[in-house]
Write a protein that holds these residues in place. Structure first.
Motif, mmCIF file in Angstrom:
data_model
loop_
_atom_site.group_PDB
_atom_site.id
_atom_site.type_symbol
_atom_site.label_atom_id
_atom_site.label_comp_id
_atom_site.label_asym_id
_atom_site.label_seq_id
_atom_site.Cartn_x
_atom_site.Cartn_y
_atom_site.Cartn_z
ATOM 1 N N HIS A 223 -0.249 4.648 -1.017
ATOM 2 C CA HIS A 223 -1.313 5.304 -0.233
ATOM 3 C C HIS A 223 -0.820 5.836 1.112
ATOM 4 O O HIS A 223 -1.590 6.416 1.862
ATOM 5 C CB HIS A 223 -2.452 4.323 0.044
ATOM 6 C CG HIS A 223 -3.118 3.780 -1.184
ATOM 7 N ND1 HIS A 223 -3.577 4.589 -2.185
ATOM 8 C CD2 HIS A 223 -3.391 2.510 -1.567
ATOM 9 C CE1 HIS A 223 -4.117 3.847 -3.145
ATOM 10 N NE2 HIS A 223 -4.008 2.581 -2.801
ATOM 11 N N PHE A 224 0.456 5.580 1.462
ATOM 12 C CA PHE A 224 0.941 5.987 2.779
ATOM 13 C C PHE A 224 1.231 7.483 2.842
ATOM 14 O O PHE A 224 1.484 8.130 1.820
ATOM 15 C CB PHE A 224 2.220 5.220 3.152
ATOM 16 C CG PHE A 224 2.003 3.748 3.432
ATOM 17 C CD1 PHE A 224 0.740 3.253 3.732
ATOM 18 C CD2 PHE A 224 3.071 2.864 3.411
ATOM 19 C CE1 PHE A 224 0.541 1.900 3.996
ATOM 20 C CE2 PHE A 224 2.884 1.512 3.679
ATOM 21 C CZ PHE A 224 1.625 1.028 3.960
ATOM 22 N N GLN A 225 1.249 7.992 4.071
ATOM 23 C CA GLN A 225 1.618 9.389 4.291
ATOM 24 C C GLN A 225 3.137 9.537 4.113
ATOM 25 O O GLN A 225 3.883 8.564 4.231
ATOM 26 C CB GLN A 225 1.205 9.818 5.711
ATOM 27 C CG GLN A 225 -0.311 9.879 5.884
ATOM 28 C CD GLN A 225 -0.692 10.117 7.339
ATOM 29 O OE1 GLN A 225 -0.460 9.297 8.201
ATOM 30 N NE2 GLN A 225 -1.286 11.261 7.601
ATOM 31 N N THR B 231 -3.848 5.155 5.715
ATOM 32 C CA THR B 231 -3.618 5.215 4.273
ATOM 33 C C THR B 231 -4.638 6.182 3.674
ATOM 34 O O THR B 231 -5.614 6.552 4.335
ATOM 35 C CB THR B 231 -3.760 3.841 3.579
ATOM 36 O OG1 THR B 231 -5.150 3.535 3.442
ATOM 37 C CG2 THR B 231 -3.062 2.732 4.349
ATOM 38 N N TYR C 100 0.824 -1.223 0.000
ATOM 39 C CA TYR C 100 0.000 0.000 0.000
ATOM 40 C C TYR C 100 0.857 1.272 0.000
ATOM 41 O O TYR C 100 0.349 2.361 0.266
ATOM 42 C CB TYR C 100 -0.913 0.025 1.233
ATOM 43 C CG TYR C 100 -1.824 -1.179 1.398
ATOM 44 C CD1 TYR C 100 -2.591 -1.659 0.340
ATOM 45 C CD2 TYR C 100 -1.940 -1.831 2.627
ATOM 46 C CE1 TYR C 100 -3.427 -2.753 0.494
ATOM 47 C CE2 TYR C 100 -2.774 -2.936 2.788
ATOM 48 C CZ TYR C 100 -3.514 -3.388 1.718
ATOM 49 O OH TYR C 100 -4.332 -4.465 1.869
ATOM 50 N N LYS D 215 6.325 6.811 4.317
ATOM 51 C CA LYS D 215 7.133 6.481 3.131
ATOM 52 C C LYS D 215 8.616 6.670 3.433
ATOM 53 O O LYS D 215 9.445 5.828 3.108
ATOM 54 C CB LYS D 215 6.729 7.376 1.949
ATOM 55 C CG LYS D 215 5.382 6.995 1.341
ATOM 56 C CD LYS D 215 5.052 7.928 0.189
ATOM 57 C CE LYS D 215 3.789 7.487 -0.516
ATOM 58 N NZ LYS D 215 3.246 8.483 -1.437
#
Ligand code: AHG
Ligand code: MN
Ligand code: MN
Length: 349
Positions: A214-216, A264, A211, A220
């Protein structure tokens, strides 16, 4: 030492030593053995069912998470050992009434009866998670929602059963964490892991990196950091992700590591449930010298507003959780209100 002997010899050390908590842990021990028996034959149900003896019974065809829920619930209700139960598998909390429609028990139990249940079909470890609070409403009256919506810091006991290569019951009553392994030949749990502590330095990270997009930003950057070469702090780290919180947590607690189910873009509150998954694991984690947060705030300090509410979850070896938190506050602090403001209950996943 068996679990039975441990409970007797530690009764005085339990937070409330009227014997009620000991009886409750004993009931959980029994339910765990029954659920273990069902899980161990999961792959056989269709085969033996085809032979005509099990499949015609409704129970064998039941989904195992529903079956585990019913078995734990029934074991506790039959023993009139709690005044209320809340479960991931129930829409609302269950009021437990005694034979005379009254109930003088002071504890409520919350549970994820089968965690990682999608792993059952592929013969991978699953677990059961439980959490125990002292009720806040008056004894002798029906339990209320407020009895379940307490901060995690109010927990009296919490634990999990890991149905792995062996079956283990791991729990805390606020006096450290102890692990008991089931000897399946005689159905007895033995103290195999006394006073478990997270290793000071861990190098495992457990995140579903699929994912990533979709991570902040903070998350990341933390993941990139985990993969960089740096001999001083033993990087790159090792990635391990089973997709069973109980099993991922258990491994990390024994070997040193961090488990993260972050916010996410699709699930702004993450996936895990505060009451049935995060609070009990956070309590165990802290009791084992680890740390648990939502990336910014201590999990056990969050005041729940809904039974099934979700929360991002960072938990494991103290240093690794702190490191992930530093990335979050440096790069995602202004995004935090984003998940705070989104309704807690609408992100099905
Ligand atoms: P449950 O089976 O009780 O619904 O919990 C599954 C949870 C947790 O155990 C696991 O870590 C996580 O879901 C895995 O989610 P992803 O498949 O999104 O990684
Ligand atoms: Mn779960
Ligand atoms: Mn579950």
């Amino acid at each position: 030492m068996t679990l039975g002997e441990f409970i007797i010899s530690n009764q005085k050390a339990f937070k409330y030593s009227s014997g009620e908590l000991s009886r409750l842990i004993n009931s959980i021990r029994l339910a765990a053995k029954v659920v273990n028996h069902e899980i161990r034959k999961a792959g056989l149900v269709d085969i033996t069912g085809a032979a005509g003896d099990i499949n015609i019974q409704g129970e064998a065809q039941q989904k195992l998470d529903v079956l585990a829920n019913d078995l734990f619930k029934q074991t506790l209700i039959n023993r009139e050992i709690v005044c209320g139960i809340a479960s991931e598998e129930e829409d609302d909390y269950v009021i437990v009434e005694g034979q005379n429609k009254t109930n003088d028990n002071k504890y409520v139990l919350l549970m994820d009866p089968l965690d990682g249940s999608s792993n059952i079909d592929v013969n991978v470890s699953v677990g059961t998670i439980f959490s125990i609070y002292r009720r806040v409403s008056p004894i002798g009256t029906p339990v209320t929602k407020e009895d379940f919506l307490q901060k995690g810091s109010e927990q009296v006991a919490a634990g999990y059963v890991a149905y792995g290569t062996s079956t283990m019951l791991v729990f805390t009553t606020g006096n450290g964490v102890n692990g008991f392994t089931l000897n399946p030949a005689i159905g007895t749990f033995y103290l195999s892991h006394p006073n478990i502590k997270f290793p000071e330095i861990g190098k495992i990270y457990s995140v579903s990196e699929g994912y990533f997009t979709h991570f902040q930003e903070g998350m990341k950057r933390f993941l990139v950091h985990c993969k960089e070469l740096n001999k001083e702090d033993n990087r790159p780290y090792t990635a391990r992700y089973i997709g069973s919180l109980v099993t991922d947590f258990h491994r990390n607690m024994l070997k040193g590591g961090v488990y993260i189910y972050p916010a996410t873009a699709i699930t702004p509150n993450g996936k895990l449930r505060l009451l049935y998954e995060c609070n009990p694991m956070a309590f165990i984690c802290e009791q084992a010298g680890g740390k648990a947060s939502d990336g910014f705030t201590r999990i056990l300090d969050i005041k729940p507003s809904e039974l099934h509410q979700r929360v991002p979850f960072y938990c494991g070896s103290k240093q690794l959780v702190q490191k992930a938190e530093r990335f979050m506050s440096e790069f995602s602090a202004e995004e935090k209100p984003y998940y705070d403001m989104v309704s807690n209950n609408d992100n099905t996943h």
